[in-house]
Every structure is written in C-alpha cells, then in structure tokens.
Design an enzyme around this catalytic site. Structure first.
Site, PDB file in Angstrom:
ATOM      1  N   HIS A 122     -30.927-113.972  11.274  1.00 11.75           N
ATOM      2  CA  HIS A 122     -31.708-112.966  10.555  1.00 11.75           C
ATOM      3  C   HIS A 122     -31.191-111.574  10.845  1.00 11.75           C
ATOM      4  CE1 HIS A 122     -35.759-115.208   9.788  1.00 11.75           C
ATOM      5  NE2 HIS A 122     -34.738-115.969   9.506  1.00 11.75           N
ATOM      6  N   ARG A 147     -28.956-114.134   6.861  1.00  8.11           N
ATOM      7  CA  ARG A 147     -30.033-113.670   5.991  1.00  8.11           C
ATOM      8  C   ARG A 147     -30.155-112.169   6.178  1.00  8.11           C
ATOM      9  NH1 ARG A 147     -36.566-114.612   6.509  1.00  8.11           N
ATOM     10  NH2 ARG A 147     -36.422-112.686   7.739  1.00  8.11           N
ATOM     11  N   TYR A 159     -41.341-106.986   4.531  1.00  9.33           N
ATOM     12  CA  TYR A 159     -41.178-108.250   5.256  1.00  9.33           C
ATOM     13  C   TYR A 159     -39.778-108.361   5.847  1.00  9.33           C
ATOM     14  CZ  TYR A 159     -39.756-112.885   6.297  1.00  9.33           C
ATOM     15  OH  TYR A 159     -39.225-113.940   6.966  1.00  9.33           O
ATOM     16  N   ASP A 210     -34.778-113.620   1.530  1.00 12.45           N
ATOM     17  CA  ASP A 210     -36.101-114.247   1.485  1.00 12.45           C
ATOM     18  C   ASP A 210     -37.052-113.373   0.655  1.00 12.45           C
ATOM     19  OD1 ASP A 210     -38.124-115.811   4.120  1.00 12.45           O
ATOM     20  OD2 ASP A 210     -38.440-115.630   1.955  1.00 12.45           O
ATOM     21  N   HIS A 212     -40.087-114.189   0.114  1.00 13.79           N
ATOM     22  CA  HIS A 212     -41.354-114.375   0.845  1.00 13.79           C
ATOM     23  C   HIS A 212     -42.576-114.382  -0.062  1.00 13.79           C
ATOM     24  CE1 HIS A 212     -43.459-114.426   4.791  1.00 13.79           C
ATOM     25  NE2 HIS A 212     -42.309-114.955   5.132  1.00 13.79           N
ATOM     26  N   GLU A 236     -34.752-117.317  -1.326  1.00 11.98           N
ATOM     27  CA  GLU A 236     -35.806-118.185  -0.778  1.00 11.98           C
ATOM     28  C   GLU A 236     -37.195-117.683  -1.150  1.00 11.98           C
ATOM     29  OE1 GLU A 236     -35.713-117.965   3.445  1.00 11.98           O
ATOM     30  OE2 GLU A 236     -37.695-118.842   3.651  1.00 11.98           O
ATOM     31  N   GLU A 262     -40.813-123.778   3.326  1.00 10.63           N
ATOM     32  CA  GLU A 262     -41.151-123.653   4.751  1.00 10.63           C
ATOM     33  C   GLU A 262     -42.645-123.820   4.989  1.00 10.63           C
ATOM     34  OE1 GLU A 262     -39.593-119.653   5.312  1.00 10.63           O
ATOM     35  OE2 GLU A 262     -41.597-118.997   5.834  1.00 10.63           O
ATOM     36  N   ARG A 283     -36.886-126.576   2.142  1.00 12.77           N
ATOM     37  CA  ARG A 283     -37.005-125.922   3.442  1.00 12.77           C
ATOM     38  C   ARG A 283     -38.050-126.564   4.367  1.00 12.77           C
ATOM     39  NH1 ARG A 283     -35.091-122.182   5.940  1.00 12.77           N
ATOM     40  NH2 ARG A 283     -36.593-120.460   5.847  1.00 12.77           N
ATOM     41  N   HIS A 312     -36.495-124.664   7.739  1.00 10.39           N
ATOM     42  CA  HIS A 312     -37.015-123.430   8.339  1.00 10.39           C
ATOM     43  C   HIS A 312     -36.827-123.527   9.859  1.00 10.39           C
ATOM     44  CE1 HIS A 312     -40.965-121.086   9.299  1.00 10.39           C
ATOM     45  NE2 HIS A 312     -39.992-120.230   9.069  1.00 10.39           N
ATOM     46  N   ASP A 316     -41.184-118.927  15.545  1.00 16.05           N
ATOM     47  CA  ASP A 316     -42.488-119.541  15.794  1.00 16.05           C
ATOM     48  C   ASP A 316     -42.457-121.046  15.674  1.00 16.05           C
ATOM     49  OD1 ASP A 316     -42.332-117.873  13.150  1.00 16.05           O
ATOM     50  OD2 ASP A 316     -43.457-119.679  12.605  1.00 16.05           O
ATOM     51  N   GLU A 339     -31.922-122.865   9.555  1.00 17.68           N
ATOM     52  CA  GLU A 339     -32.296-121.510  10.010  1.00 17.68           C
ATOM     53  C   GLU A 339     -32.372-121.514  11.527  1.00 17.68           C
ATOM     54  OE1 GLU A 339     -36.023-120.173   8.473  1.00 17.68           O
ATOM     55  OE2 GLU A 339     -35.844-118.173   9.307  1.00 17.68           O
ATOM     56  N   TRP A 402     -48.187-112.152   1.736  1.00 18.55           N
ATOM     57  CA  TRP A 402     -47.386-111.509   2.800  1.00 18.55           C
ATOM     58  C   TRP A 402     -46.044-112.190   2.887  1.00 18.55           C
ATOM     59  CZ3 TRP A 402     -45.468-113.868   7.294  1.00 18.55           C
ATOM     60  CH2 TRP A 402     -44.723-112.977   8.085  1.00 18.55           C
TER      61      TRP A 402
HETATM   62  O1  LIG Z   1     -37.640-117.836   6.432  1.00 12.11           O
HETATM   63  N1  LIG Z   1     -38.305-117.513   7.437  1.00 12.11           N
HETATM   64  C1  LIG Z   1     -39.504-116.995   7.353  1.00 12.11           C
HETATM   65  O2  LIG Z   1     -40.017-116.762   6.256  1.00 12.11           O
HETATM   66  C2  LIG Z   1     -40.241-116.679   8.623  1.00 12.11           C
HETATM   67  O3  LIG Z   1     -39.863-115.410   9.081  1.00 12.11           O
HETATM   68  C3  LIG Z   1     -41.733-116.752   8.411  1.00 12.11           C
HETATM   69  O4  LIG Z   1     -42.189-115.513   7.888  1.00 12.11           O
HETATM   70  C4  LIG Z   1     -42.409-117.012   9.752  1.00 12.11           C
HETATM   71  O5  LIG Z   1     -41.886-118.184  10.285  1.00 12.11           O
HETATM   72  C5  LIG Z   1     -43.913-117.122   9.558  1.00 12.11           C
HETATM   73  O6  LIG Z   1     -44.510-117.450  10.801  1.00 12.11           O
HETATM   74 CO   LIG Z   2     -38.937-117.687   4.703  1.00  8.22          CO
END
Ligand SMILES: O=NC(=O)[C@@H](O)[C@H](O)[C@H](O)CO
Ligand SMILES: [Co+2]
Length: 402
Positions: A122, A147, A159, A210, A212, A236, A262, A283, A312, A316, A339, A402
């Site tokens: 990332h 990414r 984001y 992404d 998102h 994505e 994801e 994903r 994904h 987390d 990822e 979000w």
């Molecule tokens: O592609 N990766 C993502 O979109 C992540 O950054 C998600 O926002 C987080 O895992 C959410 O907890």
């Molecule tokens: Co994502």
C-alpha cells in the site's frame, strides 16, 4: 480423536486481533483468526457463547461436517460475524489435520502450484508527489505490484491515506472518526495520480487502486474508462456489490480490470459476479469467507470463468490469516495476487510465523500446519482497545460508503 478445549484469545499488539485455539486429546492444537475490524467483540461472544460449547467432544478430523454443522445448524446464516467464527474454527481444524499429517497445509490442499506468491503493498501520500515517492519506496523494497491511494484536495481524510506511516491502518479511534468524500473531486484527481505514476515509473510495475465502494456504477464506469491509458492491474471495490448486477453496467464501458470481495462472507455474495464474468479478481479471504473449506469453493467456481484470486490482506487480518492465505495461494491454480500490508513488529512477535517476504513475493513456510502460532503469554500483555473504522460523509452531510 476429540476436541477437548477451545479458547478465544483477544490481544491488541499494535491493533486488535481475535484468535481461536482448539486443543485435542492427542495433544495437537490448531489456531484460527476471527478478527472483524471494529466489531471484534461480537465474534468473541459468538464463538465463546454459541460455538465453543458445540465443539467440545467432536472429532476435529471431520472438518466438513463441523463446517456444515456450524453453517446450517445456526439457522441464521451468511453474516460477517457468523462466517468469521466459522472461518476461525475451519482454519484451526485444517491446522490440526496438517500437523497430524506432518505436512505444510498446501500439501494437504493438493500441493504447490507455484513457488512464490506475488504480493502488493500500500503506497499512499497526502498528495500526488508524496504518493509517487511512496510507490518508489515500494519499488525499492522489491515490490512488483503496488496499490496507490492519494489525498484529494477538498476531501477530508480520503480513504487509504496513512498518517505518516508506510501502510494504512484505518481503525483509528475509540468511536468512529468522520471523514469526507466528494466523487467529482475524486474523479478529477485520481487519473492525474496514475498519469504521474506511469510517467515516472513506466508500465513494468503493476499498479492497483481501491475505489472503496464510493462510486455509483456510472461513476465507476467513468473512472474505469479514464484509467484505461494507465493499464491498472485492477480497480477494486469500484461500486457497492450488494447488487451484483451493478457491475454489468461498469463492465460494459471499461476494460480496466475489476476486483471485489474483501467484505464478502460466502460464495452467494459472488455467484452472479463470477457466473456473468463481471469481475476479473475475487477478493474473498480465508477469515472473511468461512475458512479454507469455503474459500476453495469460491476459487473453484471462479476458475470456470477465468477469474483469479486476489485475497484481501490488510493489517486487520492477523498473521494467522496471512499464513493460511499463503498456503491457499501456493495451491490455488487460478491465483492472481495477494494483498500484503505489513504487520507491526509487536504483532509479528505475538504471532510467530514461518512465511517471509522476498523481492516482491511472499514465500510460504514448510512447517506442518499453516505455520503460524500464538505466544499466549505475550498476547496477554496487550489488552483489547476499542477501535472503530471511520464513517464518511458527503459535503452536505449525507452518510456515504467509507
Ligand atoms: O483493500 N484493502 C482495504 O480496503 C482495507 O484497507 C480495508 O479498508 C480494511 O481492511 C478495513 O478494515
Ligand atoms: Co479494499
């Protein structure tokens, strides 16, 4: 053989993780990841109060039967809490089975289809210049795929933009922080980022972005079309996927490859997308989609339509999921990419593992099982710390994705 004990370990080494440890009368144990970012304690209760009592005394070798028992037996099915609880049990049982067989998990799945697993990192920055620089840092670390997410003028906390760290951890406050969004500003700005990236680094590196869940299908199609000259590896989560059919509208207007999944919990979330070839990468993850038992089914369906996996792998998702994912990635014939957001050092210390990064790839470990363990004494030193994902609002205050 019998399950004698199953315990849920909550720890917060850098961020919250929920781990299930299943012990047996043969002395072999297995562990599974059950982390659901921002809703961790719901899964803890689902496991402790409703799943663990049903596991004691069962034969851990009957992975499929236990999966079906937990999926059909709950009656209420397919939600993120339920499927993460089932995933944790599934990962632990596959870990036990592979340890009993004296094999790395990939061998039990059918052996290696590749020697190393291409990953993407990332890169992010508050503006285009910082993001271009961050992509360069990932190239210097050996990544072949990166990414790129950038701050957008006029959008508060767009984001994917970290606060000065090399990667992005969104669960950043004890109650949801409020971020902004403005699609027009994003559509005006994001193509400029990729224009600059291709001008700077050329076309040999895979670049990913992404969305998102922030665009309507028409806006996503517009973005996909504007990004075509920059030949992305994928765009994505370009639009929310509750209505799988929405991707047909995007697909009709752009050849930019599409990835989604994801937040998918079962094959049912992806069935129409896959069967209608509306995406290029799926994903779904080991922890999010019911474990290896179910993720294999999704990958096999996808392979019928030449759709590849792109699990994904954000911070987390614990090292336990990363370990299982690498065994899955090593076996699955229609592999696309993995990822890989690095975990904090204290996380890696709590979850000793045998996988390793090398020149843009992750190398799966060879030890029996999925190759990840948990140091319970160390885990106990990091108590749970409430942390929520942010929410996003449009300029007029409308709650947005979000
Ligand atoms: O592609 N990766 C993502 O979109 C992540 O950054 C998600 O926002 C987080 O895992 C959410 O907890
Ligand atoms: Co994502």
């Amino acid at each position: 053989m019998k399950i004698t004990r199953a315990k849920v370990i909550v720890t917060c080494p850098g961020r919250n993780f929920v781990t299930l440890k299943i012990e047996t009368d043969q002395g072999v144990y297995g562990i599974g990841d059950a982390t659901l970012n921002g809703r961790e304690l719901a899964v803890v209760s689902y496991l402790e109060d409703h799943v663990v009592p049903c596991l004691i005394g069962r034969d851990p070798r009957r992975i499929e039967d236990i999966w079906q028992y937990l999926y059909r037996g709950a009656y209420w099915r397919r939600g993120p809490v339920t499927m993460r609880a089932i995933a944790a049990v599934d990962m632990a049982l596959w870990d036990i089975k592979a340890k009993m067989a004296g094999m790395p998990l990939y061998d039990l799945l059918g052996g290696k289809s590749r020697d190393r697993v291409m990953v993407y990192g990332h890169a992010n920055g508050r503006d285009i210049a910082e993001t271009v620089d961050a992509v360069g840092q990932y190239i210097d670390m050996g990544y072949k795929a990166i990414r790129a997410q950038t701050g957008i003028p006029g959008i508060k906390d767009a984001y994917g933009v970290g606060r000065g760290t090399l990667f992005y951890e969104p669960a950043d406050a004890a109650l949801p922080s409020e971020t902004g969004w403005d699609t027009r500003k994003a559509l005006n700005h994001i193509p400029k980022l990729f224009d600059k990236l291709r001008e700077t680094y050329g076309f040999d590196y895979h670049l990913l972005h992404d969305g998102h869940h922030r665009y309507t299908p028409q806006e996503a199609a517009n973005l996909g079309r504007m990004l075509e000259p920059y030949q992305l590896f994928w765009l994505e989560d370009c639009t929310p996927a509750e209505n799988q059919e929405a991707f047909r509208l995007v697909r009709q207007h752009t050849v930019t490859p599409l990835a989604v999944g994801e937040i998918f919990n079962t094959i049912w979330d992806a069935k129409d997308l896959i069967e209608n070839q509306l995406i290029d990468y799926i994903r779904a993850t080991v922890v999010g989609a019911g474990g290896l038992t179910h993720l294999r089914r999704i990958a096999d369906l996808a392979s019928l339509y030449q759709i590849r996996t792109g699990c994904h792998g954000a911070t987390d998702l614990s090292p336990v999921t990363m370990g299982c994912a690498l065994h899955f990635d090593s076996w699955v014939p229609n592999f696309g990419i993995q990822e890989y957001m690095r975990h904090a050092e204290e996380t890696d210390a709590v979850f000793p593992h045998d996988y390793r990064f090398d020149d843009g790839y992750l190398i799966c470990g060879e030890s029996p099982g999925h190759g990840v363990d948990i140091d319970e004494a160390l885990a106990a030193k990091y108590p749970y710390k409430p942390a929520y994902l942010p929410v996003a609002r449009l300029n007029d205050g409308t709650i947005w994705n979000w």
